[in-house]
Design a protein around this motif. Structure first.
Motif, short mmCIF file in Angstrom:
data_model
loop_
_atom_site.label_atom_id
_atom_site.label_comp_id
_atom_site.label_asym_id
_atom_site.label_seq_id
_atom_site.Cartn_x
_atom_site.Cartn_y
_atom_site.Cartn_z
N PHE A 175 -16.86 30.35 53.43
CA PHE A 175 -16.74 30.63 52.01
C PHE A 175 -15.98 31.95 51.77
CE2 PHE A 175 -18.54 32.13 47.90
CZ PHE A 175 -18.08 31.09 47.11
N PRO A 229 -18.26 21.09 50.74
CA PRO A 229 -18.24 22.32 49.94
C PRO A 229 -19.56 22.59 49.23
CG PRO A 229 -16.91 20.60 48.90
CD PRO A 229 -17.24 20.12 50.28
N HIS A 285 -22.56 24.71 41.22
CA HIS A 285 -21.46 24.13 41.99
C HIS A 285 -20.33 23.64 41.08
CE1 HIS A 285 -24.86 23.20 45.02
NE2 HIS A 285 -24.30 24.34 45.32
N ILE A 296 -12.11 20.28 48.09
CA ILE A 296 -13.21 21.22 47.84
C ILE A 296 -13.58 21.21 46.36
CG2 ILE A 296 -13.86 23.66 47.91
CD1 ILE A 296 -11.99 23.96 50.31
N LEU A 314 -17.19 19.79 44.59
CA LEU A 314 -18.05 20.65 43.77
C LEU A 314 -18.23 20.09 42.37
CD1 LEU A 314 -16.63 24.12 44.90
CD2 LEU A 314 -18.90 23.23 45.42
#
Length: 630
Positions: free
Chosen positions: A387, A474, A517, A542, A546
């Motif tokens: 991250f 992710p 998220h 990603i 999310l």
């Protein structure tokens, strides 16, 4: 190379074969990252190189372990672990000379499922022959009165089926008044009060199942190998029917075998302990596995939460051998049924593994044990490292500090340089080669291929699993990053009962859990668009994972979707296509509602008396043992 020749390969050589390529790949990744940037010049450049190297080193360790497992798989019986060969030759009908307790520590669990599993194991043991020296124990730490009353009724029902019948092992139940120490304390209480009656104990979890054949083989291995203190098996996830759980069951059954073969290759007598589905020599356990209190305050100090790897290190320091059986079979467990419960379980494990940082420098530990501890820590620490790399790389691009229009984040795909291309290729290889090798190993074996529903079903399922795991990665990265940060900030996780079963998640609950998220995904999308469409499309998996996380969590938690996938022959596993008798019986017995039982139950063996007297002479009410101290 015969099995005997393979067994004589020194441990130092095995570990060099494992570690040297991992170190070389890690150094190569550092060199390529530095070259791709045109040479690090700023502090941010160096931070990015370090983060990328740590990430690739972790991938290299896991990837090379699978490569070693693939080589061993291809060699077949020529490279079979000697202990595994010995186990396959054991005649399970020969009665054991030692006494063994099969123990199930439970805490506010689904009562029907737990006692169904106990009954299945009792009957499976009875089918193997004489079981006078094997007893089963349900060790309850349940605090909820309604649940422990139900446990008592379930125990009565089980006794009505098995108690006093010829050829059946005895089953005992006790509930602690004080559940200090959680599972470790539960087992310590059993060992202190009743362990001296037994030579070994088979340690299970509440969702564990083990065949009588496997239990008997493990007992014989311990009898015949007096230097072994613990043998760990590899349990296969089964019995869940939500789409989420079916995908993870499929992945675990497909990708784990080669990894544990490679793990066993280098660890040998210094194997790890995973806390369940293992057999332990009680004498060694009681002499060496008293858990220390870590320095400092919780969550990183104080009482040890994840006790298993610590106990393996302490036993090995004893020194007793700790062994792994990668291919024994007949041992199963269950997974959480949805993303939220899965993450909740990992939140506890994350704190427990990070706590091991305080135990890592303990005196006298062997370096393979320290390696197991580091691997457990990196399972969770790798998430914030990834991250941080993503955020800092994107920030470098947004601020325009990269040279040549590219940063490490997009090097290789859009940067024509040789170093960048090699870095990109190395990353993809380490990500996907382990899965490709696992699929190839199964496709080349007709029996294994049929276990996954055939070649077409296997390939289709593997492709869909990759799509699902890419979208979920992710989300887990963000969650684990938060878990690590909160633990390091001093927040203590509540170790409550673990949710089990096929629990569905509604959209409302999913949006509540994934709101952060979704916001993170939208912010990342906006930031990527500031740089340009190239970065946006590069980061789209990603961002998509999310933003879609609430819908994906809710949809994948549905049992109806999982059953539909099964009808379409997707995500099949060998336990479904060719179930063993214990799994068939478990499926048949877990559903019925428990009826009320009798008022009498056999007491636990008296602390000073070996429990070899007839069951009829040790029956008495257990009300005094099951009344709260309040």
């Amino acid at each position: 190379m015969t099995t005997e020749t393979s067994a004589r390969v020194p441990s130092a050589v095995r570990r060099a074969i494992f570690l040297i390529p991992v170190l070389c790949l890690t150094l190569l990744s550092a060199f390529l990252a530095a070259e791709a940037m045109g040479g690090p010049r700023t502090a941010l450049d160096w931070v990015l190189v370090v983060l990328f190297t740590a990430n690739l080193g972790w991938l290299a360790l896991n990837g090379w372990q699978v490569v070693l497992g693939f080589v061993l798989h291809c060699l077949g019986s020529k490279a079979a672990p000697p202990l595994e060969v010995e186990a396959s030759r054991i005649d399970v009908s020969v009665p054991p000379c030692s006494r063994t307790a099969v123990v199930l520590p439970i805490y506010n669990e689904d009562v029907t499922t737990v006692f169904a599993a106990v009954g299945v194991m009792a009957r499976s043991l009875a089918r193997t022959g004489e079981v006078d020296r094997i007893d089963l124990f349900v060790l309850s730490d349940t605090r909820d009165e309604a649940i422990w009353r139900e446990e008592e009724r379930a125990y009565d029902v089980l006794l009505a089926e098995t108690g006093g019948k010829a050829g059946m092992p005895q089953v005992f139940y006790r509930r602690r008044l004080d559940n200090a120490g959680r599972k470790a304390g539960n087992l310590a209480d059993f060992c202190t009060n009743w362990g001296h009656h037994y030579d070994f104990m088979v340690v299970l979890d509440a969702d564990s199942l083990m065949s009588g054949d496997t239990i008997r083989r493990m007992i014989r291995l311990m009898e015949d190998n007096g230097r072994i203190g613990l043998i760990q098996t590899v349990s296969h996830p089964v019995n869940r029917e939500t789409l989420f759980a079916r995908i993870h069951q499929f992945a675990a059954n497909l990708y784990t075998p080669l990894s544990v073969l490679g793990l066993n290759f280098w660890s040998q007598e210094d194997a790890n302990y995973w806390g369940h589905n293992a057999i332990v020599r009680i004498k060694a356990f009681m002499a060496h596995c008293d858990l220390p209190v870590l320095p400092g305050k919780a969550p990183l100090g104080g009482e040890i939460l994840c006790h298993d790897v610590v106990e393996a290190c302490l036993m090995r320091r004893g020194p007793w051998e700790v062994r792994l059986l990668p291919e024994l079979g007949g041992t199963w467990e269950e997974l959480p049924g949805n993303t939220i419960d899965y993450a909740g379980r990992d939140k506890r494990w994350c704190q427990g593994n990070l706590q091991h940082m305080r135990f890592l420098p303990a005196h006298g530990l062997r370096w393979p044990g320290r390696m197991h501890i580091l691997m457990g820590i990196m399972c969770y620490l790798s998430a914030p490292i990834w991250f941080a790399f993503l955020v800092l790389s994107a920030g470098q691009l947004i601020l325009g500090e990269e040279r040549g229009g590219y940063g490490l984040l997009t090097s290789g795909l859009f940067n024509p340089g040789a170093a960048a291309s090699a870095m990109f290729a190395l990353t993809l290889t380490l990500l996907f080669l382990p899965k490709v090798l696992s699929i190839a190993a199964v496709m080349a074996d007709g029996k294994a291929r049929r276990g996954f529903g055939g070649g077409l079903s296997l390939l289709a399922s593997a492709l869909l699993e990759q799509v699902f795991s890419t979208l979920q990665a992710p989300v887990l990265m963000a969650w684990y990053s938060r878990f690590v940060a909160s633990t390091l900030a001093g927040r203590i996780v509540a170790w409550d009962a673990q949710p089990r079963g096929d629990r569905g998640v509604g959209l409302g609950e999913a949006f509540q859990c994934h709101a952060g998220h979704v916001i993170l995904g939208l912010v990342m999308a906006a930031a990527a668009l500031l740089v340009g469409p190239v970065l946006f499309w590069w980061m789209s998996p990603i961002i998509l994972g999310l933003v879609l996380s609430p819908a994906l969590t809710s949809w994948s938690s549905r049992r109806s979707i999982g059953l539909l996938a099964r009808r379409l022959r997707l995500f099949l596993i060998p336990a479904e296509t060719a179930p063993e008798p214990e799994l068939r019986e478990m499926a048949a017995r877990a559903a019925p509602t428990l009826a009320a039982g009798s008022a009498l139950r056999p007491a636990l063996p008296p602390r000073g008396l070996i429990p070899m007297i007839p069951q009829s002479l040790i029956r008495r009410p257990l009300d005094q043992d099951t009344v709260d101290a309040d």
